[in-house]
Design a protein around this motif. Structure first.
Motif: not given
Length: 68
Positions: A11-32
């Motif tokens: 449940a502590q994952l709810l409080f993790v601060k996300l890195d926007d640039a990292l998240l955008k990069g991950m989404v770009r290469f994600w194959d759903p």
């Protein structure tokens, strides 16, 4: 049985601060379709240690992680 007893500190994952640039990069290469990352037609899947690094979270007991 309490949630924390069953799943640990996930449940502590709810409080993790996300890195926007990292998240955008991950989404770009994600194959759903295959649920993995694809780089130049090479499929790559993160392991728990890599997720731990990305989320700055120590997954001490991987069996307490909620799997789909």
């Amino acid at each position: 049985m309490r949630f924390q007893d069953k799943y640990g500190d996930i449940a502590q994952l709810l409080f993790v601060k996300l890195d926007d640039a990292l998240l955008k990069g991950m989404v770009r290469f994600w194959d759903p379709t295959y649920r993995c990352f694809t780089f130049n037609e090479v499929d790559m899947v993160l392991i728990i240690k890599e997720y731990s690094t990305l989320f700055h979270y120590d997954f001490r007991d991987p069996f307490k992680i909620c799997w789909k």
